[in-house]
Write a protein that holds these residues in place. Structure first.
Motif, PDB file in Angstrom:
ATOM      1  N   ASN A 257      -0.176  -5.188  -9.071  1.00 59.58           N
ATOM      2  CA  ASN A 257       1.240  -5.373  -9.403  1.00 59.58           C
ATOM      3  C   ASN A 257       2.039  -4.208  -8.871  1.00 59.58           C
ATOM      4  OD1 ASN A 257       2.009  -7.732 -10.878  1.00 59.58           O
ATOM      5  ND2 ASN A 257       0.530  -7.072 -12.434  1.00 59.58           N
ATOM      6  N   VAL A 258       3.058  -4.516  -8.076  1.00 61.32           N
ATOM      7  CA  VAL A 258       3.867  -3.419  -7.527  1.00 61.32           C
ATOM      8  C   VAL A 258       4.905  -3.003  -8.571  1.00 61.32           C
ATOM      9  CG1 VAL A 258       5.509  -2.807  -5.725  1.00 61.32           C
ATOM     10  CG2 VAL A 258       3.504  -4.171  -5.166  1.00 61.32           C
ATOM     11  N   ARG A 259       5.010  -1.691  -8.784  1.00 63.30           N
ATOM     12  CA  ARG A 259       5.939  -1.176  -9.800  1.00 63.30           C
ATOM     13  C   ARG A 259       7.265  -0.752  -9.160  1.00 63.30           C
ATOM     14  NH1 ARG A 259       7.862   3.050 -12.611  1.00 63.30           N
ATOM     15  NH2 ARG A 259       7.375   4.541 -10.975  1.00 63.30           N
ATOM     16  N   ALA A 260       7.167  -0.038  -8.032  1.00 61.58           N
ATOM     17  CA  ALA A 260       8.390   0.517  -7.439  1.00 61.58           C
ATOM     18  C   ALA A 260       8.251   0.621  -5.927  1.00 61.58           C
ATOM     19  CB  ALA A 260       8.657   1.900  -8.028  1.00 61.58           C
ATOM     20  N   ALA A 261       9.391   0.614  -5.266  1.00 58.98           N
ATOM     21  CA  ALA A 261       9.420   0.826  -3.807  1.00 58.98           C
ATOM     22  C   ALA A 261      10.500   1.856  -3.506  1.00 58.98           C
ATOM     23  CB  ALA A 261       9.707  -0.481  -3.096  1.00 58.98           C
ATOM     24  N   THR A 262      10.165   2.809  -2.636  1.00 53.83           N
ATOM     25  CA  THR A 262      11.146   3.840  -2.266  1.00 53.83           C
ATOM     26  C   THR A 262      11.009   4.141  -0.775  1.00 53.83           C
ATOM     27  OG1 THR A 262       9.501   5.475  -2.929  1.00 53.83           O
ATOM     28  CG2 THR A 262      11.296   5.079  -4.484  1.00 53.83           C
ATOM     29  N   GLU A 272       4.547   1.594  -4.834  1.00 53.20           N
ATOM     30  CA  GLU A 272       3.730   2.156  -5.916  1.00 53.20           C
ATOM     31  C   GLU A 272       3.247   1.035  -6.837  1.00 53.20           C
ATOM     32  OE1 GLU A 272       4.507   4.885  -9.758  1.00 53.20           O
ATOM     33  OE2 GLU A 272       5.838   5.270  -8.053  1.00 53.20           O
ATOM     34  N   PHE A 273       1.967   1.096  -7.197  1.00 52.18           N
ATOM     35  CA  PHE A 273       1.385   0.041  -8.039  1.00 52.18           C
ATOM     36  C   PHE A 273       1.396   0.429  -9.506  1.00 52.18           C
ATOM     37  CE2 PHE A 273      -0.695  -0.392  -3.928  1.00 52.18           C
ATOM     38  CZ  PHE A 273      -0.465  -1.732  -3.674  1.00 52.18           C
ATOM     39  N   LEU A 274       1.413  -0.594 -10.348  1.00 53.12           N
ATOM     40  CA  LEU A 274       1.172  -0.364 -11.777  1.00 53.12           C
ATOM     41  C   LEU A 274      -0.305  -0.037 -11.941  1.00 53.12           C
ATOM     42  CD1 LEU A 274       2.956  -3.311 -13.587  1.00 53.12           C
ATOM     43  CD2 LEU A 274       3.431  -0.888 -13.880  1.00 53.12           C
ATOM     44  N   ASP A 275      -0.619   0.716 -12.971  1.00 51.77           N
ATOM     45  CA  ASP A 275      -2.021   1.048 -13.206  1.00 51.77           C
ATOM     46  C   ASP A 275      -2.795  -0.232 -13.539  1.00 51.77           C
ATOM     47  OD1 ASP A 275      -4.166   2.608 -13.296  1.00 51.77           O
ATOM     48  OD2 ASP A 275      -3.796   3.448 -15.293  1.00 51.77           O
ATOM     49  N   ARG A 276      -4.062  -0.260 -13.121  1.00 45.60           N
ATOM     50  CA  ARG A 276      -4.907  -1.417 -13.403  1.00 45.60           C
ATOM     51  C   ARG A 276      -6.124  -0.909 -14.174  1.00 45.60           C
ATOM     52  NH1 ARG A 276      -6.918  -4.587  -8.182  1.00 45.60           N
ATOM     53  NH2 ARG A 276      -8.337  -2.838  -8.153  1.00 45.60           N
ATOM     54  N   PRO A 277      -6.058  -0.898 -15.502  1.00 48.81           N
ATOM     55  CA  PRO A 277      -7.076  -0.197 -16.280  1.00 48.81           C
ATOM     56  C   PRO A 277      -8.501  -0.714 -16.026  1.00 48.81           C
ATOM     57  CG  PRO A 277      -5.305  -1.023 -17.692  1.00 48.81           C
ATOM     58  CD  PRO A 277      -5.093  -1.587 -16.336  1.00 48.81           C
ATOM     59  N   SER A 278      -8.674  -2.039 -15.845  1.00 51.29           N
ATOM     60  CA  SER A 278     -10.033  -2.579 -15.705  1.00 51.29           C
ATOM     61  C   SER A 278     -10.733  -2.013 -14.466  1.00 51.29           C
ATOM     62  CB  SER A 278      -9.980  -4.101 -15.639  1.00 51.29           C
ATOM     63  OG  SER A 278      -8.995  -4.487 -14.703  1.00 51.29           O
ATOM     64  N   PRO A 280      -9.593   0.479 -11.682  1.00 48.59           N
ATOM     65  CA  PRO A 280      -8.487   1.295 -11.152  1.00 48.59           C
ATOM     66  C   PRO A 280      -8.382   1.198  -9.633  1.00 48.59           C
ATOM     67  CG  PRO A 280      -9.863   2.543 -12.673  1.00 48.59           C
ATOM     68  CD  PRO A 280     -10.569   1.246 -12.430  1.00 48.59           C
ATOM     69  N   LEU A 281      -7.164   1.225  -9.142  1.00 44.21           N
ATOM     70  CA  LEU A 281      -6.942   1.162  -7.695  1.00 44.21           C
ATOM     71  C   LEU A 281      -7.287   2.507  -7.061  1.00 44.21           C
ATOM     72  CD1 LEU A 281      -3.501  -0.609  -7.983  1.00 44.21           C
ATOM     73  CD2 LEU A 281      -5.454  -1.550  -6.757  1.00 44.21           C
ATOM     74  N   ALA A 282      -7.831   2.451  -5.849  1.00 45.17           N
ATOM     75  CA  ALA A 282      -8.196   3.687  -5.154  1.00 45.17           C
ATOM     76  C   ALA A 282      -6.947   4.535  -4.909  1.00 45.17           C
ATOM     77  CB  ALA A 282      -8.879   3.347  -3.845  1.00 45.17           C
ATOM     78  N   GLU A 283      -5.866   3.863  -4.502  1.00 44.58           N
ATOM     79  CA  GLU A 283      -4.612   4.597  -4.271  1.00 44.58           C
ATOM     80  C   GLU A 283      -3.530   3.957  -5.122  1.00 44.58           C
ATOM     81  OE1 GLU A 283      -4.020   4.765   0.262  1.00 44.58           O
ATOM     82  OE2 GLU A 283      -5.799   3.585  -0.186  1.00 44.58           O
ATOM     83  N   ARG A 284      -2.700   4.779  -5.740  1.00 51.73           N
ATOM     84  CA  ARG A 284      -1.615   4.209  -6.556  1.00 51.73           C
ATOM     85  C   ARG A 284      -0.365   3.983  -5.713  1.00 51.73           C
ATOM     86  NH1 ARG A 284      -1.511   5.292 -12.026  1.00 51.73           N
ATOM     87  NH2 ARG A 284       0.568   4.378 -12.041  1.00 51.73           N
ATOM     88  N   THR A 285      -0.277   4.663  -4.559  1.00 46.30           N
ATOM     89  CA  THR A 285       0.899   4.479  -3.699  1.00 46.30           C
ATOM     90  C   THR A 285       0.454   4.242  -2.261  1.00 46.30           C
ATOM     91  OG1 THR A 285       2.079   6.027  -5.125  1.00 46.30           O
ATOM     92  CG2 THR A 285       3.111   5.506  -3.025  1.00 46.30           C
ATOM     93  N   LEU A 286       1.062   3.264  -1.632  1.00 43.56           N
ATOM     94  CA  LEU A 286       0.785   3.001  -0.214  1.00 43.56           C
ATOM     95  C   LEU A 286       2.048   3.295   0.590  1.00 43.56           C
ATOM     96  CD1 LEU A 286      -1.047  -0.445  -0.228  1.00 43.56           C
ATOM     97  CD2 LEU A 286      -2.075   1.818   0.015  1.00 43.56           C
ATOM     98  N   PHE A 287       1.832   3.739   1.834  1.00 45.33           N
ATOM     99  CA  PHE A 287       2.974   4.059   2.696  1.00 45.33           C
ATOM    100  C   PHE A 287       2.905   3.178   3.946  1.00 45.33           C
ATOM    101  CE2 PHE A 287       1.935   7.758   0.198  1.00 45.33           C
ATOM    102  CZ  PHE A 287       3.163   8.167  -0.287  1.00 45.33           C
ATOM    103  N   ALA A 288       4.052   2.741   4.416  1.00 46.79           N
ATOM    104  CA  ALA A 288       4.050   1.912   5.632  1.00 46.79           C
ATOM    105  C   ALA A 288       5.387   2.004   6.350  1.00 46.79           C
ATOM    106  CB  ALA A 288       3.759   0.462   5.262  1.00 46.79           C
ATOM    107  N   ASP A 289       5.361   1.604   7.632  1.00 45.02           N
ATOM    108  CA  ASP A 289       6.605   1.572   8.421  1.00 45.02           C
ATOM    109  C   ASP A 289       7.435   0.347   8.081  1.00 45.02           C
ATOM    110  OD1 ASP A 289       5.745   3.761   9.844  1.00 45.02           O
ATOM    111  OD2 ASP A 289       4.708   2.511  11.326  1.00 45.02           O
ATOM    112  N   ALA A 290       6.730  -0.734   7.718  1.00 45.41           N
ATOM    113  CA  ALA A 290       7.449  -1.985   7.453  1.00 45.41           C
ATOM    114  C   ALA A 290       6.903  -2.627   6.191  1.00 45.41           C
ATOM    115  CB  ALA A 290       7.285  -2.934   8.638  1.00 45.41           C
TER     116      ALA A 290
END
Ligand SMILES: Cc1cc2nc3c(=O)[nH]c(=O)nc-3n(C[C@H](O)[C@H](O)[C@H](O)COP(=O)(O)OP(=O)(O)OC[C@H]3O[C@@H](n4cnc5c(N)ncnc54)[C@H](O)[C@@H]3O)c2cc1C
Length: 508
Positions: A257-262, A272-278, A280-290
């Protein structure tokens, strides 16, 4: 009678597939029809949907084949291409088809075309307003300013709402401040190759474009909220495509689930993703050009003032009965604005029913919309084509079925073409050859499916398909082989014993 004056038989709102087919059909039968479009003739399919996406996919497929040239006995090689030229070609292909949907063509068919936004002022009257969107485009090749409709009122006996849909935008914190793409902007607004891209949504549009961009050299991450991409398909089908995309280099993150975009200081988009307690995601934030948003569609209701017409809506758009009439019997709705299947061929099929229903003077002569045999295709490589029941739906509906699976490696043509990765699943009513549904995962699956579509429509069973001579070697043998599998189930132990006895007797 002068354009815009008097009473029309039909006023059609929206010149996408649904509106164009309604207008052409009505004019062809001699009806007086007005067609109102606020943006581009051709709607989504021509301008920002099927046509540009499939043109892009076509180049991407060739790029992939060149990368895999050793499969065909050629030397290993890297495809030479310029990203922007691939996009130019896509636009040129679109321009080639655009005249079919143009204002000139429809006026030559006898349709009065108006440019602007239609708004109901009463159940029998609409008003046309200037639209903020551009009304012509380079690929439409025509100056459409010739038909200003501003402030004009038009009257008709019947109305057809064919206003389509637009991309749904998720409620993510900061979404309005980041330069995201949708299908409405990516084909014309993307000016150079993004090194990396986040695709939000693992439905057909997300999967098709994720694979295409990956093949064009962009590092793609596909984010899906649920635990399955292509959620309408059976799980084994979706997992097959997921493996294929992953093997090609698309990174797929599910249950996210995506929480925020900046936007970062370096001009990247941070998701940025919401936490996934079951798990956990390897990265909580991903970066991209598009960042491409492809999470679904929302019906175009805004601006129509349906209240003034007394037309009711529900969660999927304009509410219609089986005859595609809205809560006002003389006003119909077709295509994406009403659903339930958001496809060009469905918009076309519904429009044909509405043209007939408007012509019929009595309700008992009107035709109900039949959704029992609806094919669709997702144009990933391999394609996923589907009609009617899949296993998942059959189980949900407690339908007893037999399943016949044909792996593509059993089809000689697929083997000689080095394309043997895929399969077909055919469901029949338990103990009979009546086809309940089919799914094909194969190159050109969308074309192969129609043997089953026609069979279902006309009540032809799998046994008849087996006894139909299919040219060798063709991919179409897939269907015959499914028929052969069905026939083998009819050879009961008793029947086999009897045949053995007959053979023995013949040898005496
Ligand atoms: C990326 C993508 C790929 C797709 N690929 C496929 C595919 O391969 N196969 C397939 O079958 N389907 C595909 N689809 C779906 C297909 O494009 C739609 O189902 C189809 O375009 C719906 O047609 P429509 O006429 O209902 O709506 P639209 O094409 O959206 O047309 C509606 C028109 O109404 C106009 N309008 C809206 N409100 C007003 C108003 N108040 N006054 C005047 N005009 C108005 C809009 O400007 C628009 O031009 C795809 C969609 C997308 C987004």
């Amino acid at each position: 009678m002068k354009k815009g004056e008097g009473v029309y038989n039909v006023i059609v709102i929206g010149a996408g597939t649904a509106g164009l087919v309604t207008a052409a059909g009505t004019a062809g039968l001699g009806g007086r029809v007005a067609l109102i479009e606020r943006h581009l003739m051709g709607g989504d399919c021509l301008n920002f949907g099927c046509v540009p996406s499939k043109a892009l996919i076509s180049s991407a497929r060739l790029i992939r084949q060149i990368r895999e040239s050793e499969k065909w006995g050629l030397d290993r090689q890297e495809p030479q291409f310029v990203f922007e030229k691939v996009f130019e070609r896509m636009r040129a292909r679109r321009a080639k088809l655009a005249p079919n949907d143009s204002q000139n063509r429809f006026e030559s068919l006898g349709v009065d075309v108006f440019r602007g936004e239609a708004r109901f002022v009463s159940p029998r009257e609409i008003e046309i307003h200037g639209s903020p969107s551009p009304q012509s485009s380079p690929w439409q090749g025509e100056a459409d300013a010739s038909a200003p409709g501003e402030g004009r009122r038009l009257c008709a006996r019947n109305f057809v709402i064919a206003s389509g849909s637009h991309p749904a935008i998720p409620e993510i914190q900061g979404i309005d401040s980041v330069p995201y793409f949708t299908n409405e902007t990516i084909f014309d607004g993307l000016k150079r190759k993004p090194e990396n891209m986040i695709v939000l949504g693992g439905g057909p549009i997300g999967c098709e474009l994720a694979q295409a961009f990956c093949r064009l050299g962009t590092q793609v991450t596909l984010i899906q909220r649920g635990d399955q991409i292509l959620p309408k398909e059976d799980r084994d089908v979706a997992e097959f495509i997921e493996r294929r995309l992953s093997n090609e280099g698309v990174r797929i993150i599910k249950n996210a689930n995506v929480r925020a975009a900046t936007t970062t200081d370096q001009g990247k988009i941070a998701v940025e993703f919401l936490d996934r307690p079951s798990t956990p995601l390897a990265e909580r934030t991903l970066f991209a050009d598009a960042f491409l948003v492809a999470i679904g569609r929302t019906p175009n209701l805004h601006g129509l003032d349906l209240k003034s017409a007394g037309v009711e809506v529900n969660e999927s758009g304009v509410r219609v009965n089986d005859y595609l009439q809205t809560s006002r019997g003389h006003i119909y709705a077709v295509g994406d604005v009403t659903g339930p299947f958001l496809f060009t061929h469905m918009a076309d099929a519904q429009a044909r029913v509405v043209v007939r229903n408007i012509l019929m003077p009595f309700q008992f002569l009107r035709q109900k919309m039949d959704y029992s045999v609806v094919p669709w295709c997702t144009y990933t490589d391999p394609e996923v084509a589907h009609v009617a029941l899949g296993e998942k739906e059959a189980r949900q509906k407690n339908v007893d079925y037999d399943l016949f699976v044909v792996p593509l490696k059993d089809v000689d043509r697929a083997v000689v073409e080095s394309e043997e990765s895929g399969f077909a699943k055919i469901l029949t009513a338990k103990g009979s050859d009546k086809i309940l549904g089919a799914t094909i995962v194969a190159p050109h699956a969308g074309d192969l499916l129609h043997e089953f579509v026609l069979a279902m429509k006309t009540g032809v069973g799998l046994g008849t398909i087996a006894s139909t001579i299919h040219a060798y070697p063709t991919f179409a043998e897939l269907a015959r082989k499914a028929g052969d599998k069905y026939n083998r189930t009819r050879l009961t132990p008793f029947a086999k014993k009897f045949f053995t006895w007959l053979y023995e007797r013949a040898r005496r």
